[in-house]
Structures are given as C-alpha cells and as structure tokens.
Design a protein around this motif. Structure first.
Motif, PDB file in Angstrom:
ATOM      1  N   GLY A  66      15.016  15.702   8.717  1.00  0.00           N
ATOM      2  CA  GLY A  66      15.033  14.271   9.051  1.00  0.00           C
ATOM      3  C   GLY A  66      14.458  13.397   7.954  1.00  0.00           C
ATOM      4  N   THR A  67      14.428  12.107   8.242  1.00  0.00           N
ATOM      5  CA  THR A  67      13.855  11.131   7.309  1.00  0.00           C
ATOM      6  C   THR A  67      12.767  10.335   8.029  1.00  0.00           C
ATOM      7  OG1 THR A  67      15.454   9.403   7.878  1.00  0.00           O
ATOM      8  CG2 THR A  67      16.025  10.870   6.041  1.00  0.00           C
ATOM      9  N   ALA A  68      11.935   9.688   7.242  1.00  0.00           N
ATOM     10  CA  ALA A  68      10.873   8.836   7.789  1.00  0.00           C
ATOM     11  C   ALA A  68      10.593   7.711   6.801  1.00  0.00           C
ATOM     12  CB  ALA A  68       9.613   9.653   8.040  1.00  0.00           C
ATOM     13  N   ASP A  69       9.899   6.698   7.306  1.00  0.00           N
ATOM     14  CA  ASP A  69       9.524   5.571   6.458  1.00  0.00           C
ATOM     15  C   ASP A  69       8.373   5.960   5.542  1.00  0.00           C
ATOM     16  OD1 ASP A  69      11.378   4.210   7.974  1.00  0.00           O
ATOM     17  OD2 ASP A  69       9.895   3.113   9.155  1.00  0.00           O
ATOM     18  N   VAL A  70       8.316   5.319   4.401  1.00  0.00           N
ATOM     19  CA  VAL A  70       7.202   5.465   3.467  1.00  0.00           C
ATOM     20  C   VAL A  70       6.475   4.132   3.448  1.00  0.00           C
ATOM     21  CG1 VAL A  70       6.546   5.817   1.056  1.00  0.00           C
ATOM     22  CG2 VAL A  70       8.367   7.206   2.065  1.00  0.00           C
ATOM     23  N   ILE A  71       5.159   4.187   3.604  1.00  0.00           N
ATOM     24  CA  ILE A  71       4.354   2.965   3.579  1.00  0.00           C
ATOM     25  C   ILE A  71       3.569   2.928   2.280  1.00  0.00           C
ATOM     26  CG2 ILE A  71       2.478   1.704   4.674  1.00  0.00           C
ATOM     27  CD1 ILE A  71       3.310   2.923   7.319  1.00  0.00           C
ATOM     28  N   VAL A  72       3.636   1.802   1.614  1.00  0.00           N
ATOM     29  CA  VAL A  72       2.929   1.596   0.345  1.00  0.00           C
ATOM     30  C   VAL A  72       2.125   0.308   0.471  1.00  0.00           C
ATOM     31  CG1 VAL A  72       3.229   1.145  -2.115  1.00  0.00           C
ATOM     32  CG2 VAL A  72       4.744   2.756  -0.971  1.00  0.00           C
ATOM     33  N   ARG A  73       0.845   0.358   0.147  1.00  0.00           N
ATOM     34  CA  ARG A  73       0.028  -0.852   0.086  1.00  0.00           C
ATOM     35  C   ARG A  73      -0.158  -1.177  -1.390  1.00  0.00           C
ATOM     36  NH1 ARG A  73      -2.569  -4.313   2.833  1.00  0.00           N
ATOM     37  NH2 ARG A  73      -2.427  -3.212   4.815  1.00  0.00           N
ATOM     38  N   ALA A  74       0.335  -2.339  -1.794  1.00  0.00           N
ATOM     39  CA  ALA A  74       0.248  -2.777  -3.199  1.00  0.00           C
ATOM     40  C   ALA A  74      -0.760  -3.917  -3.292  1.00  0.00           C
ATOM     41  CB  ALA A  74       1.615  -3.237  -3.680  1.00  0.00           C
ATOM     42  N   THR A  75      -1.702  -3.778  -4.226  1.00  0.00           N
ATOM     43  CA  THR A  75      -2.755  -4.775  -4.415  1.00  0.00           C
ATOM     44  C   THR A  75      -2.629  -5.405  -5.789  1.00  0.00           C
ATOM     45  OG1 THR A  75      -4.215  -3.509  -2.969  1.00  0.00           O
ATOM     46  CG2 THR A  75      -5.260  -5.147  -4.393  1.00  0.00           C
ATOM     47  N   THR A  84       7.083 -10.473  -3.151  1.00  0.00           N
ATOM     48  CA  THR A  84       6.071 -11.098  -3.994  1.00  0.00           C
ATOM     49  C   THR A  84       4.692 -10.773  -3.454  1.00  0.00           C
ATOM     50  OG1 THR A  84       7.571 -12.888  -4.559  1.00  0.00           O
ATOM     51  CG2 THR A  84       5.234 -13.303  -4.905  1.00  0.00           C
ATOM     52  N   ILE A  85       3.806 -10.390  -4.361  1.00  0.00           N
ATOM     53  CA  ILE A  85       2.408 -10.170  -4.005  1.00  0.00           C
ATOM     54  C   ILE A  85       1.647 -11.362  -4.568  1.00  0.00           C
ATOM     55  CG2 ILE A  85       0.458  -8.590  -4.071  1.00  0.00           C
ATOM     56  CD1 ILE A  85       2.397  -6.436  -5.112  1.00  0.00           C
ATOM     57  N   GLN A  86       1.067 -12.138  -3.700  1.00  0.00           N
ATOM     58  CA  GLN A  86       0.324 -13.319  -4.132  1.00  0.00           C
ATOM     59  C   GLN A  86      -0.895 -12.913  -4.969  1.00  0.00           C
ATOM     60  OE1 GLN A  86       1.539 -16.343  -3.836  1.00  0.00           O
ATOM     61  NE2 GLN A  86       3.275 -15.441  -2.775  1.00  0.00           N
ATOM     62  N   ALA A  87      -1.445 -13.860  -5.696  1.00  0.00           N
ATOM     63  CA  ALA A  87      -2.603 -13.611  -6.554  1.00  0.00           C
ATOM     64  C   ALA A  87      -3.780 -13.093  -5.727  1.00  0.00           C
ATOM     65  CB  ALA A  87      -2.994 -14.899  -7.266  1.00  0.00           C
ATOM     66  N   ASN A  88      -4.466 -12.099  -6.262  1.00  0.00           N
ATOM     67  CA  ASN A  88      -5.673 -11.533  -5.651  1.00  0.00           C
ATOM     68  C   ASN A  88      -5.481 -11.155  -4.183  1.00  0.00           C
ATOM     69  OD1 ASN A  88      -7.284 -11.912  -8.058  1.00  0.00           O
ATOM     70  ND2 ASN A  88      -7.149 -14.091  -7.604  1.00  0.00           N
ATOM     71  N   SER A  89      -4.374 -10.498  -3.884  1.00  0.00           N
ATOM     72  CA  SER A  89      -4.117 -10.084  -2.498  1.00  0.00           C
ATOM     73  C   SER A  89      -3.318  -8.785  -2.480  1.00  0.00           C
ATOM     74  CB  SER A  89      -3.378 -11.181  -1.729  1.00  0.00           C
ATOM     75  OG  SER A  89      -2.091 -11.365  -2.268  1.00  0.00           O
ATOM     76  N   SER A  90      -3.050  -8.288  -1.281  1.00  0.00           N
ATOM     77  CA  SER A  90      -2.251  -7.066  -1.152  1.00  0.00           C
ATOM     78  C   SER A  90      -1.236  -7.248  -0.036  1.00  0.00           C
ATOM     79  CB  SER A  90      -3.146  -5.862  -0.886  1.00  0.00           C
ATOM     80  OG  SER A  90      -3.752  -5.984   0.386  1.00  0.00           O
ATOM     81  N   ILE A  91      -0.175  -6.444  -0.107  1.00  0.00           N
ATOM     82  CA  ILE A  91       0.850  -6.455   0.933  1.00  0.00           C
ATOM     83  C   ILE A  91       1.173  -5.021   1.316  1.00  0.00           C
ATOM     84  CG2 ILE A  91       1.893  -8.639   0.204  1.00  0.00           C
ATOM     85  CD1 ILE A  91       4.218  -6.982  -0.990  1.00  0.00           C
ATOM     86  N   LEU A  92       1.684  -4.862   2.520  1.00  0.00           N
ATOM     87  CA  LEU A  92       2.122  -3.567   3.010  1.00  0.00           C
ATOM     88  C   LEU A  92       3.640  -3.541   2.915  1.00  0.00           C
ATOM     89  CD1 LEU A  92       0.868  -1.040   4.305  1.00  0.00           C
ATOM     90  CD2 LEU A  92       1.370  -2.062   6.520  1.00  0.00           C
ATOM     91  N   VAL A  93       4.172  -2.553   2.174  1.00  0.00           N
ATOM     92  CA  VAL A  93       5.612  -2.430   1.972  1.00  0.00           C
ATOM     93  C   VAL A  93       6.085  -1.193   2.724  1.00  0.00           C
ATOM     94  CG1 VAL A  93       7.451  -2.162   0.269  1.00  0.00           C
ATOM     95  CG2 VAL A  93       5.402  -3.474  -0.312  1.00  0.00           C
ATOM     96  N   THR A  94       7.042  -1.372   3.620  1.00  0.00           N
ATOM     97  CA  THR A  94       7.618  -0.255   4.350  1.00  0.00           C
ATOM     98  C   THR A  94       9.000   0.030   3.785  1.00  0.00           C
ATOM     99  OG1 THR A  94       6.411  -0.857   6.342  1.00  0.00           O
ATOM    100  CG2 THR A  94       8.299   0.599   6.618  1.00  0.00           C
ATOM    101  N   LEU A  95       9.190   1.219   3.262  1.00  0.00           N
ATOM    102  CA  LEU A  95      10.475   1.651   2.704  1.00  0.00           C
ATOM    103  C   LEU A  95      11.155   2.520   3.757  1.00  0.00           C
ATOM    104  CD1 LEU A  95       9.104   2.599  -0.814  1.00  0.00           C
ATOM    105  CD2 LEU A  95      10.226   0.477  -0.149  1.00  0.00           C
ATOM    106  N   GLN A  96      12.093   1.939   4.462  1.00  0.00           N
ATOM    107  CA  GLN A  96      12.707   2.623   5.603  1.00  0.00           C
ATOM    108  C   GLN A  96      13.522   3.837   5.165  1.00  0.00           C
ATOM    109  OE1 GLN A  96      14.814  -0.416   7.744  1.00  0.00           O
ATOM    110  NE2 GLN A  96      12.940  -1.186   8.669  1.00  0.00           N
ATOM    111  N   GLY A  97      13.213   4.981   5.783  1.00  0.00           N
ATOM    112  CA  GLY A  97      13.950   6.216   5.543  1.00  0.00           C
ATOM    113  C   GLY A  97      13.847   6.759   4.133  1.00  0.00           C
TER     114      GLY A  97
END
Length: 169
Positions: free
Chosen positions: A75-84, A129-142
């Motif tokens: 099977g497949t699953a999502d990959v979660i990446v937190r980019a700062t 877009t990752i704003q200045a001095n912040s982080s976002i959670l990116v979900t790469l589906q499958g």
C-alpha cells in the motif's frame, strides 16, 4: 486715392544668408545641448549588501503532528514534512527529493528490509510558501509505498525517509 503697399521681397542672396544663419543657430544650439548632456558629471554614494540565505530545515514529525494514514505492505501512505524557514523573508518550496533509504524507528531494530520507497512530487511544486521565521506542515499524499517483501519485524514501525527540500526566494 488709396495707396497700395507691396510686400517686401527678399533678394535671393539675402534669403540664402538668412536660411544659412538659421540652420547654423539650430545646429549650434543642438550641439551645445548634446555636449551639455554628455559632458555633465555627478557625484554620489551608494551601497548594497548581498545576504546569505540560511538553511531551511526539515523535520519529519514534531510533537502535535499526527499521521493521517498507515503504511501497510503493498500500500501507500502520506508523508508528513515540517519545513522551518529561519530567514527574514518568505521562501517557496520548489521541490522535494529523496536523499537516502527509509529506516524504521528505534523500537523496530529487526526491521532491516523495510521495502519502503518515497515517490517525490513533480517539481515545480504548487505554490507552497513558508513565511519568514515560521514553519509549515506539508502533507505529500501517497508519497510513501511499502513493498510486499517487507519483513514482519516492520509491523507497527514509524519510518524516517530522508528528504531534501529545494526552496527559492
């Protein structure tokens, strides 16, 4: 009796001299303006600095981030990446690529053949877009898949998939 005045007619020699004088004045006036334009000088000062962009970091999971899908053999699953982004300006994620083999968490040391592969999204990615001095959670589906040849010791493991992020200002 009415007197008629006849217009004064310039002699051909006088007309030529007047035309020549007018042309000379126009040329001298234009040349003077051109000379003034090209010969003018100025003094000033300016400065600029080229900053160095700091590295945008990638973390797999941090406390509070939760997985939405589970990975099972075949099977497949999502990959979660937190980019700062530690930079003083926003950056855009251009692409994500794999930078090594997937490994199981420390509690599953017997999982040596994971069978886990990462399928990166095509670049350029949609505007993330990752704003200045912040982080976002990116979900790469499958984006993660697990082959059917994975070891039984991998059951219930969390996998780390090393990735490299390409960002641009």
């Amino acid at each position: 009796m009415t007197t008629l005045r006849l217009p004064r007619i310039l002699s051909p020699g006088r007309l030529a001299r007047t035309a020549a004088a007018t042309v000379v004045l126009c040329i001298l006036g234009g040349a003077g303006s051109a000379y003034a334009y090209w010969a003018s000088t100025g003094i000033g000062a300016g400065s600029a600095a080229n900053g160095t962009m700091q590295t945008v970091t990638v973390d797999a999971l941090v406390p509070g981030d939760t997985l939405q899908t589970s990975l099972v053999p075949g099977g497949t699953a999502d990959v979660i990446v937190r980019a700062t982004n530690p930079n003083p300006q926003a950056v855009t994620i251009y692409g994500i690529t794999s930078s090594g083999a997937a490994t199981a968490d420390g509690a599953h040391s017997g999982c040596t053949t994971t069978g886990v592969t990462f399928t990166p999204p095509p670049a350029p990615m949609a505007s993330l877009t990752i704003q200045a001095n912040s982080s976002i959670l990116v979900t790469l589906q499958g984006a993660a898949s697990m082959g059917t040849g994975s070891m039984s010791a991998c059951q219930g493991a969390q996998f780390s998939i090393p990735v490299t992020l390409e960002v641009r200002k």
